[in-house]
Scaffold this motif. Sequence first.
Motif, PDB file in Angstrom:
ATOM      1  N   PRO A   1     -11.804 -12.301  -0.457  1.00  0.00           N
ATOM      2  CA  PRO A   1     -12.833 -12.648   0.536  1.00  0.00           C
ATOM      3  C   PRO A   1     -13.820 -13.650  -0.041  1.00  0.00           C
ATOM      4  O   PRO A   1     -13.921 -13.815  -1.258  1.00  0.00           O
ATOM      5  CB  PRO A   1     -13.500 -11.308   0.830  1.00  0.00           C
ATOM      6  N   VAL A   2     -14.545 -14.335   0.840  1.00  0.00           N
ATOM      7  CA  VAL A   2     -15.565 -15.277   0.375  1.00  0.00           C
ATOM      8  C   VAL A   2     -16.629 -14.549  -0.434  1.00  0.00           C
ATOM      9  O   VAL A   2     -17.071 -15.018  -1.488  1.00  0.00           O
ATOM     10  CB  VAL A   2     -16.194 -16.022   1.571  1.00  0.00           C
ATOM     11  N   PHE A   3     -17.034 -13.396   0.059  1.00  0.00           N
ATOM     12  CA  PHE A   3     -18.004 -12.562  -0.656  1.00  0.00           C
ATOM     13  C   PHE A   3     -17.389 -11.178  -0.859  1.00  0.00           C
ATOM     14  O   PHE A   3     -16.763 -10.630   0.043  1.00  0.00           O
ATOM     15  CB  PHE A   3     -19.314 -12.441   0.123  1.00  0.00           C
ATOM     16  N   GLY A   4     -17.569 -10.635  -2.020  1.00  0.00           N
ATOM     17  CA  GLY A   4     -17.048  -9.299  -2.282  1.00  0.00           C
ATOM     18  C   GLY A   4     -16.048  -9.290  -3.415  1.00  0.00           C
ATOM     19  O   GLY A   4     -15.757 -10.318  -4.048  1.00  0.00           O
ATOM     20  N   ASP A   5     -15.497  -8.109  -3.669  1.00  0.00           N
ATOM     21  CA  ASP A   5     -14.561  -7.942  -4.775  1.00  0.00           C
ATOM     22  C   ASP A   5     -13.204  -8.544  -4.433  1.00  0.00           C
ATOM     23  O   ASP A   5     -12.753  -8.525  -3.283  1.00  0.00           O
ATOM     24  CB  ASP A   5     -14.400  -6.455  -5.098  1.00  0.00           C
ATOM     25  N   ARG A   6     -12.534  -9.071  -5.454  1.00  0.00           N
ATOM     26  CA  ARG A   6     -11.194  -9.630  -5.302  1.00  0.00           C
ATOM     27  C   ARG A   6     -10.211  -8.721  -6.003  1.00  0.00           C
ATOM     28  O   ARG A   6     -10.384  -8.397  -7.184  1.00  0.00           O
ATOM     29  CB  ARG A   6     -11.133 -11.029  -5.895  1.00  0.00           C
ATOM     30  N   THR A   7      -9.199  -8.307  -5.293  1.00  0.00           N
ATOM     31  CA  THR A   7      -8.210  -7.379  -5.854  1.00  0.00           C
ATOM     32  C   THR A   7      -6.811  -7.955  -5.701  1.00  0.00           C
ATOM     33  O   THR A   7      -6.480  -8.587  -4.682  1.00  0.00           O
ATOM     34  CB  THR A   7      -8.275  -6.013  -5.147  1.00  0.00           C
ATOM     35  N   PHE A   8      -6.000  -7.711  -6.711  1.00  0.00           N
ATOM     36  CA  PHE A   8      -4.615  -8.184  -6.691  1.00  0.00           C
ATOM     37  C   PHE A   8      -3.814  -7.371  -5.677  1.00  0.00           C
ATOM     38  O   PHE A   8      -3.858  -6.151  -5.670  1.00  0.00           O
ATOM     39  CB  PHE A   8      -4.001  -8.033  -8.078  1.00  0.00           C
ATOM     40  N   ASN A   9      -3.066  -8.075  -4.803  1.00  0.00           N
ATOM     41  CA  ASN A   9      -2.254  -7.365  -3.813  1.00  0.00           C
ATOM     42  C   ASN A   9      -0.814  -7.878  -3.758  1.00  0.00           C
ATOM     43  O   ASN A   9      -0.098  -7.624  -2.791  1.00  0.00           O
ATOM     44  CB  ASN A   9      -2.896  -7.438  -2.424  1.00  0.00           C
ATOM     45  N   GLY A  10      -0.406  -8.636  -4.775  1.00  0.00           N
ATOM     46  CA  GLY A  10       0.974  -9.105  -4.815  1.00  0.00           C
ATOM     47  C   GLY A  10       1.314 -10.032  -3.662  1.00  0.00           C
ATOM     48  O   GLY A  10       0.598 -11.002  -3.402  1.00  0.00           O
ATOM     49  N   PHE A  11       2.378  -9.712  -2.951  1.00  0.00           N
ATOM     50  CA  PHE A  11       2.823 -10.544  -1.830  1.00  0.00           C
ATOM     51  C   PHE A  11       2.379  -9.973  -0.484  1.00  0.00           C
ATOM     52  O   PHE A  11       2.971 -10.284   0.550  1.00  0.00           O
ATOM     53  CB  PHE A  11       4.345 -10.686  -1.859  1.00  0.00           C
ATOM     54  N   ALA A  12       1.323  -9.173  -0.508  1.00  0.00           N
ATOM     55  CA  ALA A  12       0.847  -8.560   0.738  1.00  0.00           C
ATOM     56  C   ALA A  12       0.362  -9.603   1.732  1.00  0.00           C
ATOM     57  O   ALA A  12       0.531  -9.438   2.951  1.00  0.00           O
ATOM     58  CB  ALA A  12      -0.270  -7.560   0.434  1.00  0.00           C
ATOM     59  N   ASN A  13      -0.251 -10.686   1.245  1.00  0.00           N
ATOM     60  CA  ASN A  13      -0.718 -11.732   2.159  1.00  0.00           C
ATOM     61  C   ASN A  13       0.451 -12.397   2.883  1.00  0.00           C
ATOM     62  O   ASN A  13       0.377 -12.674   4.084  1.00  0.00           O
ATOM     63  CB  ASN A  13      -1.515 -12.789   1.385  1.00  0.00           C
ATOM     64  N   TYR A  14       1.527 -12.651   2.147  1.00  0.00           N
ATOM     65  CA  TYR A  14       2.705 -13.267   2.766  1.00  0.00           C
ATOM     66  C   TYR A  14       3.333 -12.312   3.781  1.00  0.00           C
ATOM     67  O   TYR A  14       3.732 -12.744   4.876  1.00  0.00           O
ATOM     68  CB  TYR A  14       3.727 -13.645   1.691  1.00  0.00           C
ATOM     69  N   ALA A  15       3.432 -11.045   3.420  1.00  0.00           N
ATOM     70  CA  ALA A  15       3.994 -10.055   4.348  1.00  0.00           C
ATOM     71  C   ALA A  15       3.129  -9.933   5.596  1.00  0.00           C
ATOM     72  O   ALA A  15       3.639  -9.793   6.711  1.00  0.00           O
ATOM     73  CB  ALA A  15       4.122  -8.707   3.645  1.00  0.00           C
ATOM     74  N   LYS A  16       1.823 -10.000   5.414  1.00  0.00           N
ATOM     75  CA  LYS A  16       0.916  -9.896   6.558  1.00  0.00           C
ATOM     76  C   LYS A  16       1.095 -11.069   7.508  1.00  0.00           C
ATOM     77  O   LYS A  16       1.062 -10.898   8.739  1.00  0.00           O
ATOM     78  CB  LYS A  16      -0.531  -9.836   6.057  1.00  0.00           C
ATOM     79  N   LEU A  17       1.295 -12.262   6.964  1.00  0.00           N
ATOM     80  CA  LEU A  17       1.476 -13.438   7.815  1.00  0.00           C
ATOM     81  C   LEU A  17       2.743 -13.324   8.658  1.00  0.00           C
ATOM     82  O   LEU A  17       2.752 -13.709   9.837  1.00  0.00           O
ATOM     83  CB  LEU A  17       1.527 -14.697   6.957  1.00  0.00           C
ATOM     84  N   PHE A  18       3.811 -12.794   8.058  1.00  0.00           N
ATOM     85  CA  PHE A  18       5.079 -12.719   8.781  1.00  0.00           C
ATOM     86  C   PHE A  18       5.160 -11.505   9.704  1.00  0.00           C
ATOM     87  O   PHE A  18       6.133 -11.388  10.454  1.00  0.00           O
ATOM     88  CB  PHE A  18       6.247 -12.690   7.790  1.00  0.00           C
ATOM     89  N   ASP A  19       4.161 -10.657   9.678  1.00  0.00           N
ATOM     90  CA  ASP A  19       4.137  -9.474  10.541  1.00  0.00           C
ATOM     91  C   ASP A  19       3.338  -9.798  11.801  1.00  0.00           C
ATOM     92  O   ASP A  19       2.115  -9.940  11.745  1.00  0.00           O
ATOM     93  CB  ASP A  19       3.499  -8.302   9.808  1.00  0.00           C
ATOM     94  N   PRO A  20       4.002  -9.927  12.964  1.00  0.00           N
ATOM     95  CA  PRO A  20       3.280 -10.295  14.195  1.00  0.00           C
ATOM     96  C   PRO A  20       2.196  -9.295  14.586  1.00  0.00           C
ATOM     97  O   PRO A  20       1.217  -9.676  15.238  1.00  0.00           O
ATOM     98  CB  PRO A  20       4.389 -10.345  15.253  1.00  0.00           C
ATOM     99  N   SER A  21       2.352  -8.028  14.202  1.00  0.00           N
ATOM    100  CA  SER A  21       1.346  -7.044  14.571  1.00  0.00           C
ATOM    101  C   SER A  21       0.055  -7.221  13.778  1.00  0.00           C
ATOM    102  O   SER A  21      -1.024  -6.850  14.246  1.00  0.00           O
ATOM    103  CB  SER A  21       1.894  -5.626  14.359  1.00  0.00           C
ATOM    104  N   LYS A  22       0.147  -7.813  12.571  1.00  0.00           N
ATOM    105  CA  LYS A  22      -1.033  -8.008  11.730  1.00  0.00           C
ATOM    106  C   LYS A  22      -1.578  -9.431  11.824  1.00  0.00           C
ATOM    107  O   LYS A  22      -2.783  -9.644  11.642  1.00  0.00           O
ATOM    108  CB  LYS A  22      -0.691  -7.675  10.275  1.00  0.00           C
TER     109      LYS A  22
END
Length: 303
Positions: A50-71
């Motif tokens: 996030p722009v502000f706040g803690d940054r945490t490692f999530n692996g390929f969760a961002n890519y999976a989220k993009l390809f998931d139409p529900s998210k």
Amino acid sequence: MTKTKNRRGSLARVESRWALGFASPALVGLALFTIVPVGLSIVMSVFDWPVFGDRTFNGFANYAKLFDPSKSPDFWPALRNSAVYTILYVPLSIALSLALALGLGPRIRGRGALRVLFFIPVVTPMVANVLVWKMMLQPQGLFNGVSQSFFGITLPNFLADPAWAMIMVVAMSVWQGLGYNMLIFSAALEQLPDSVLEAAAIDGAQGFRRVWSVILPMISPSVFFAAIMTMITSLQVFAQPQLLTGGGPGNATKPLVMYIWEQGFTFGDLGLAAAGAWILFAIIIVITGLQFTAQKKWVHYEH
């Protein structure tokens, strides 16, 4: 002999230092504004960032989220819009630019001035071009006024109609970029040997047959270059839909780059935006690779 070699080696080292000194500003700029941001974007794409706040490692969760139409319900429509824009824009831009270059042949008087006129939109600021088109396409604009005055026909609100909005974005983009490819093709046409064209005319190749069978194969490297560059820029389109329609109506003209920009700078999810940018990069690399593979069958280089 040894002294001569040592002198030459010393001179080469001095020249290398001078060369490095002159190149260092460009190298520093390349590192700061290209290499470091690219590396950082790779890291960001595998973090919840996030722009502000803690940054945490999530692996390929961002890519999976993009390809998931529900998210990420807007990702696939944005990707589809980029594909539609590219499919419409690239062939139109190449075909019209080539036709214009062929039309402004040596027999046309004042062709230099005409080339300048067609190239002006390329160097005109994007904002100015878009504002002019936006004013013309409004219900009270030039197009509707001319249509009502001369034909008694009221045109639709092009920018508010999902069926027309993308077409208008493509039309405006083709108009703006027409002069760039035109100059590329004009330069290629001027390099054609007169002997080959004269031989084709003697053999009866005229009109479309002459263009298709003689001229196009000879300028195919220029056509290939223009197609590659036009495809890359079309997949990265942002300013035209952003300024002309705001991505609307609804999401009808929102391309993938605008979606990435919104995730990063509107919603503050920089990790998701970085993942989207790398997906776009992968798409461009794959399509470019396919074009380079296919060019072996239709691009003819002089040997």
